[in-house]
Design a protein around this motif. Structure first.
Motif: not given
Length: 133
Positions: A60-88
């Motif tokens: 969480i930055s000083a501006d109040g923006v949450l930044v999540i980087k998901a790069q665990e999987y080789r598939s973009q769709e799996q990384n998208r799902t993982e990033a949304l899961r972490r946000l939730a």
């Protein structure tokens, strides 16, 4: 309590992943960069926003923006799902206000055991001194 965040408030961007992976990692943008502006969110109430912003999380930055980087999987769709899961997961963890601890006093027996332990320790230490005739 589950909070639903509208898709318009989440910014997802595909970026190149770091680390090993051969030629594929150099030409495919499979990692996902998720940005969520906590302060501008209409899905969260003010108390929930304050609890999220008060977290000591480096994402969480000083501006109040949450930044999540998901790069665990080789598939973009799996990384998208993982990033949304972490946000939730992060948003749901602060959905309820924390329960406050009621201050309690030690019982009479606990005080007596503590004092007895102290006096026993004192006896042991005092007997370590120089022996006089």
């Amino acid at each position: 309590m589950h909070v639903t965040i509208p898709d318009e408030e989440i910014e997802l961007r595909a970026i190149r992943a770091q680390g090993a992976g051969g030629q594929n990692v150099n030409k495919v943008s499979s990692a996902i960069h998720l940005r969520f502006d906590i302060r501008a969110s209409s899905a969260l109430n003010d108390e929930h926003k304050e609890r999220l912003l008060s977290l000591s999380d480096r994402r969480i930055s000083a501006d109040g923006v949450l930044v999540i980087k998901a790069q665990e999987y080789r598939s973009q769709e799996q990384n998208r799902t993982e990033a949304l899961r972490r946000l939730a997961e992060l948003v749901d963890s602060t959905a309820r206000p924390p329960r406050f601890r009621k201050a309690t006093k030690p019982t009479y027996g606990a005080k007596q055991r503590r004092l007895e332990g102290k006096s026993q320790r004192s006896q042991i230490k005092s007997s370590r001194g120089r022996v006089s005739d």
